[in-house]
Design a protein around this motif. Structure first.
Motif, PDB file in Angstrom:
ATOM      1  N   GLY A 130       0.795  -1.216   0.000  1.00  0.00           N
ATOM      2  CA  GLY A 130       0.000   0.000   0.000  1.00  0.00           C
ATOM      3  C   GLY A 130       0.831   1.270   0.000  1.00  0.00           C
ATOM      4  N   ARG A 131       0.434   2.206   0.864  1.00  0.00           N
ATOM      5  CA  ARG A 131       1.082   3.527   0.903  1.00  0.00           C
ATOM      6  C   ARG A 131       2.547   3.430   1.305  1.00  0.00           C
ATOM      7  NH1 ARG A 131      -2.034   8.153   4.114  1.00  0.00           N
ATOM      8  NH2 ARG A 131      -3.492   7.698   2.411  1.00  0.00           N
ATOM      9  N   GLU A 132       2.861   2.530   2.254  1.00  0.00           N
ATOM     10  CA  GLU A 132       4.256   2.368   2.675  1.00  0.00           C
ATOM     11  C   GLU A 132       5.125   1.894   1.520  1.00  0.00           C
ATOM     12  OE1 GLU A 132       4.472  -0.232   5.989  1.00  0.00           O
ATOM     13  OE2 GLU A 132       4.022   1.327   7.470  1.00  0.00           O
ATOM     14  N   HIS A 133       4.579   0.972   0.726  1.00  0.00           N
ATOM     15  CA  HIS A 133       5.311   0.460  -0.436  1.00  0.00           C
ATOM     16  C   HIS A 133       5.556   1.569  -1.448  1.00  0.00           C
ATOM     17  CE1 HIS A 133       5.671  -1.516  -4.409  1.00  0.00           C
ATOM     18  NE2 HIS A 133       6.394  -2.402  -3.747  1.00  0.00           N
ATOM     19  N   ALA A 134       4.509   2.348  -1.757  1.00  0.00           N
ATOM     20  CA  ALA A 134       4.625   3.437  -2.738  1.00  0.00           C
ATOM     21  C   ALA A 134       5.651   4.474  -2.274  1.00  0.00           C
ATOM     22  CB  ALA A 134       3.267   4.093  -2.952  1.00  0.00           C
ATOM     23  N   ARG A 135       5.598   4.791  -0.977  1.00  0.00           N
ATOM     24  CA  ARG A 135       6.538   5.786  -0.438  1.00  0.00           C
ATOM     25  C   ARG A 135       7.977   5.274  -0.515  1.00  0.00           C
ATOM     26  NH1 ARG A 135       8.243   6.111   4.859  1.00  0.00           N
ATOM     27  NH2 ARG A 135       9.216   8.090   5.492  1.00  0.00           N
ATOM     28  N   ALA A 136       8.172   4.003  -0.171  1.00  0.00           N
ATOM     29  CA  ALA A 136       9.519   3.423  -0.206  1.00  0.00           C
ATOM     30  C   ALA A 136      10.068   3.377  -1.628  1.00  0.00           C
ATOM     31  CB  ALA A 136       9.506   2.019   0.395  1.00  0.00           C
ATOM     32  N   ILE A 137       9.206   3.036  -2.594  1.00  0.00           N
ATOM     33  CA  ILE A 137       9.653   2.965  -3.987  1.00  0.00           C
ATOM     34  C   ILE A 137      10.001   4.354  -4.508  1.00  0.00           C
ATOM     35  CG2 ILE A 137       8.985   2.336  -6.341  1.00  0.00           C
ATOM     36  CD1 ILE A 137       9.588  -0.028  -4.449  1.00  0.00           C
ATOM     37  N   SER A 138       9.237   5.382  -4.106  1.00  0.00           N
ATOM     38  CA  SER A 138       9.561   6.758  -4.503  1.00  0.00           C
ATOM     39  C   SER A 138      10.917   7.169  -3.945  1.00  0.00           C
ATOM     40  CB  SER A 138       8.483   7.722  -4.002  1.00  0.00           C
ATOM     41  OG  SER A 138       7.288   7.530  -4.699  1.00  0.00           O
ATOM     42  N   LEU A 139      11.156   6.820  -2.677  1.00  0.00           N
ATOM     43  CA  LEU A 139      12.459   7.121  -2.076  1.00  0.00           C
ATOM     44  C   LEU A 139      13.574   6.356  -2.790  1.00  0.00           C
ATOM     45  CD1 LEU A 139      11.549   7.075   1.726  1.00  0.00           C
ATOM     46  CD2 LEU A 139      12.329   9.054   0.405  1.00  0.00           C
ATOM     47  N   TYR A 140      13.291   5.088  -3.138  1.00  0.00           N
ATOM     48  CA  TYR A 140      14.267   4.259  -3.857  1.00  0.00           C
ATOM     49  C   TYR A 140      14.617   4.912  -5.203  1.00  0.00           C
ATOM     50  CZ  TYR A 140      16.250   0.127  -6.162  1.00  0.00           C
ATOM     51  OH  TYR A 140      17.069  -0.739  -6.832  1.00  0.00           O
ATOM     52  N   GLY A 141      13.596   5.456  -5.888  1.00  0.00           N
ATOM     53  CA  GLY A 141      13.840   6.091  -7.184  1.00  0.00           C
ATOM     54  C   GLY A 141      14.570   7.418  -7.060  1.00  0.00           C
ATOM     55  N   GLY A 142      14.267   8.174  -5.995  1.00  0.00           N
ATOM     56  CA  GLY A 142      14.865   9.489  -5.845  1.00  0.00           C
ATOM     57  C   GLY A 142      16.226   9.492  -5.188  1.00  0.00           C
ATOM     58  N   ILE A 143      16.621   8.352  -4.599  1.00  0.00           N
ATOM     59  CA  ILE A 143      17.875   8.307  -3.837  1.00  0.00           C
ATOM     60  C   ILE A 143      19.087   8.545  -4.730  1.00  0.00           C
ATOM     61  CG2 ILE A 143      18.596   5.877  -4.001  1.00  0.00           C
ATOM     62  CD1 ILE A 143      18.117   7.683  -0.684  1.00  0.00           C
ATOM     63  N   GLY A 144      18.931   8.251  -6.040  1.00  0.00           N
ATOM     64  CA  GLY A 144      20.041   8.475  -6.966  1.00  0.00           C
ATOM     65  C   GLY A 144      20.478   9.924  -6.980  1.00  0.00           C
ATOM     66  N   GLY A 145      19.497  10.851  -6.937  1.00  0.00           N
ATOM     67  CA  GLY A 145      19.829  12.271  -6.930  1.00  0.00           C
ATOM     68  C   GLY A 145      20.556  12.672  -5.658  1.00  0.00           C
ATOM     69  N   ILE A 146      20.085  12.144  -4.512  1.00  0.00           N
ATOM     70  CA  ILE A 146      20.737  12.448  -3.233  1.00  0.00           C
ATOM     71  C   ILE A 146      22.163  11.891  -3.232  1.00  0.00           C
ATOM     72  CG2 ILE A 146      20.662  12.063  -0.736  1.00  0.00           C
ATOM     73  CD1 ILE A 146      17.641  11.779  -0.974  1.00  0.00           C
ATOM     74  N   ALA A 147      22.298  10.640  -3.674  1.00  0.00           N
ATOM     75  CA  ALA A 147      23.613  10.000  -3.706  1.00  0.00           C
ATOM     76  C   ALA A 147      24.562  10.778  -4.609  1.00  0.00           C
ATOM     77  CB  ALA A 147      23.489   8.558  -4.201  1.00  0.00           C
ATOM     78  N   PHE A 148      24.030  11.283  -5.703  1.00  0.00           N
ATOM     79  CA  PHE A 148      24.844  12.043  -6.651  1.00  0.00           C
ATOM     80  C   PHE A 148      25.391  13.306  -5.989  1.00  0.00           C
ATOM     81  CE2 PHE A 148      25.566  14.983 -10.126  1.00  0.00           C
ATOM     82  CZ  PHE A 148      26.266  14.187 -11.017  1.00  0.00           C
ATOM     83  N   ILE A 149      24.508  14.036  -5.276  1.00  0.00           N
ATOM     84  CA  ILE A 149      24.922  15.276  -4.619  1.00  0.00           C
ATOM     85  C   ILE A 149      25.941  14.976  -3.525  1.00  0.00           C
ATOM     86  CG2 ILE A 149      24.140  17.233  -3.224  1.00  0.00           C
ATOM     87  CD1 ILE A 149      21.371  16.862  -4.581  1.00  0.00           C
ATOM     88  N   VAL A 150      25.638  13.952  -2.686  1.00  0.00           N
ATOM     89  CA  VAL A 150      26.543  13.595  -1.597  1.00  0.00           C
ATOM     90  C   VAL A 150      27.903  13.168  -2.153  1.00  0.00           C
ATOM     91  CG1 VAL A 150      26.954  11.949   0.284  1.00  0.00           C
ATOM     92  CG2 VAL A 150      24.688  12.952  -0.024  1.00  0.00           C
ATOM     93  N   GLY A 151      27.881  12.353  -3.223  1.00  0.00           N
ATOM     94  CA  GLY A 151      29.131  11.875  -3.815  1.00  0.00           C
ATOM     95  C   GLY A 151      29.961  13.000  -4.399  1.00  0.00           C
ATOM     96  N   GLN A 152      29.307  13.898  -5.151  1.00  0.00           N
ATOM     97  CA  GLN A 152      30.034  14.990  -5.787  1.00  0.00           C
ATOM     98  C   GLN A 152      30.571  15.985  -4.757  1.00  0.00           C
ATOM     99  OE1 GLN A 152      30.833  15.417  -8.975  1.00  0.00           O
ATOM    100  NE2 GLN A 152      29.769  13.653  -9.750  1.00  0.00           N
TER     101      GLN A 152
END
Length: 472
Positions: A130-152
């Motif tokens: 349900g909602r927890e799954h959708a929220r987790a998948i959105s975070l999973y998809g968006g984490i690339g941007g965060i990782a990119f900023i943190v890495g750079q």
């Protein structure tokens, strides 16, 4: 699947997403550290290509194996194996006294990443609803941007700060305490899950894939520098029998009711074939773009690692924002529209970036790059979100795991080959006309590749608009 598995809760989700960030951050950090590595280990530009590319190739080759190991032996257990291997490889990267030691450690690091990543999405799917799954998948998809900023940013700061006189080595050493923390907490907060119907690993298919990627990688990376010796030419020729042998192995396993690494019946599906086109044209160009931009910033413009890292902040933020809003767009519009919108935005960003380099030349800075890179990041996130959803359209439920493995393997293979194939073209241009001319020429090539992808997407559009969007 283990449908009765306990939810990981917020702590478990945070640990899994931290595990996901490790391989992503490391790619960014390595790009930031290219110039200091060159000065320290006296590497050639070709060896820099291999430092980036071998990680991606090892990741791709071991990805399907990592997924099967998690299904068969427990996803938390294999996740922890991967984190331990990644931490050990990071330690070896930081301790490397020669470029050959660094290349070996980077290959090991890619194998560790391949054990980590498949367990995360599978665990989220099995334990959340349900909602927890959708929220987790959105975070999973968006984490690339965060990782990119943190890495750079973090990588650039670590390298420039030069703690203990270790310079670029700190960019790898920082992974070790993070891995130890994830290992210490995983057993308590991440639930154990596994498949109810274990399946074997396609070892011959894995070996053939490794040989095929190496026969592409090394000639493309080393050919220009070594003036195309006979050995590299023979490696390219060997691709034909290797591909044939891999296909014969896959057909034999399929007839025996087993699941080969790349099942031929799934490769015949239009959505998987279109996913292959996206991988070849977009992901190879993306990894090539990051490598060539990093070299231009550091070797061409003389930026310090922290300045080079800061130049990509706008791209990372735009990517993160776009990834967060992508699910809402997907609910309202067809995948064809979203993909074409992403391509249009990215093309605008690439053209603006060409103009920026052409106009400012050696005076190009993080500020002047921000508008173009923000457009590129926003468009990239839409394309990446489209990739799996489009690729999985024709896949039946019972083949979901195999279909996802195919797409992940294609994605990582092309990400690994991008720096070698496109980086070689960039370095050839740079040796003749300088870094500014080379990056403008490279960006022009990428524009052509994106236009070709848009043309293929338009021809595929009717298929996209006629199918429901699968839930990932």
């Amino acid at each position: 699947m283990n449908s009765s598995a306990v939810s990981p809760g917020r702590a478990g989700l945070l640990i899994l997403l931290t595990g996901q960030m490790l391989p992503l951050i490391d790619t960014s950090i390595t790009n930031v550290a290219l110039d200091p590595i060159t000065r320290s280990l006296h590497t050639t530009p070709t060896q820099l290509e291999l430092i980036v590319a071998l990680y991606g190739v090892a990741f791709a080759v071991c990805l399907a194996m990592g997924s099967k190991l998690g299904d068969n032996h427990g996803r938390r257990r294999v996740f922890m194996w991967g984190v331990a291997l990644f931490g050990l490889a990071s330690l070896l990267c930081g301790m490397a006294g020669s470029v050959h030691a660094l290349l070996a450690a980077r290959t090991l690091q890619g194998a560790g990443a391949a054990l980590i990543v498949p367990q995360i999405l599978a665990t989220l799917h099995v334990t959340l609803k349900g909602r927890e799954h959708a929220r987790a998948i959105s975070l999973y998809g968006g984490i690339g941007g965060i990782a990119f900023i943190v890495g750079q940013m973090g990588g650039g700061w670590l390298v420039s700060a030069d703690f203990g006189g270790l310079g670029w080595r700190n960019a790898f050493f920082i992974n070790v305490p993070v891995c130890l923390l994830v290992l210490a907490l995983s057993h308590h907060y991440v639930p154990e899950t596994r498949s109810e119907s274990p399946s074997g690993i396609d070892w011959p298919g894995t070996v053939y894939l490794a040989m095929i990627l190496c026969c592409l990688l090394f000639p493309m990376a080393l050919g220009r520098e070594l003036h195309w010796p006979l050995a590299l030419q023979l490696m390219l020729v060997a691709l034909i029998p290797l591909i044939w042998l891999m296909r014969q192995n896959a057909l034999a396993k399929q007839q025996q009711g087993q699941m080969p690494l790349l099942p031929p019946r799934l490769l015949k599906l239009p959505s998987i074939r279109f996913g292959l086109v996206i991988a070849l044209l977009f992901f190879s160009a993306w990894s090539g773009f990051m490598f060539c931009m990093a070299l231009t910033m550091q070797s061409g413009l003389g930026m310090a690692p922290w300045q080079s890292g800061n130049s990509f902040i706008a791209l990372g933020i735009a990517y993160f924002v776009s990834a967060l809003f992508a699910p809402k767009l997907i609910a309202r519009y067809s995948m064809g529209k979203i993909l074409l919108t992403g391509l249009s935005v990215q093309l605008a960003g690439l053209l603006l970036l060409m103009l920026t380099f052409w106009h400012f030349g050696l005076h190009t800075s993080a500020v002047t790059l921000a508008p173009a890179t923000a457009l590129i990041g926003y468009g990239q996130a839409l394309i990446v979100n489209s990739f799996y959803r489009i690729g999985m359209r024709d896949i039946k439920k019972q083949d979901a795991g195999a279909g996802s493995a195919i797409l992940s393997t294609l994605q990582q293979s092309t990400l690994g080959l991008g720096p070698a194939v496109l980086g070689s073209m960039f370095l050839a241009l740079a040796s003749g006309g300088g870094y500014i001319t080379a990056i403008v020429g490279f960006l022009g090539l990428e524009v052509l590749l994106m236009l070709l992808l848009a043309a293929v997407a338009l021809s595929f559009r009717q298929h996209l608009s006629g199918c429901p969007v699968p839930s990932l």
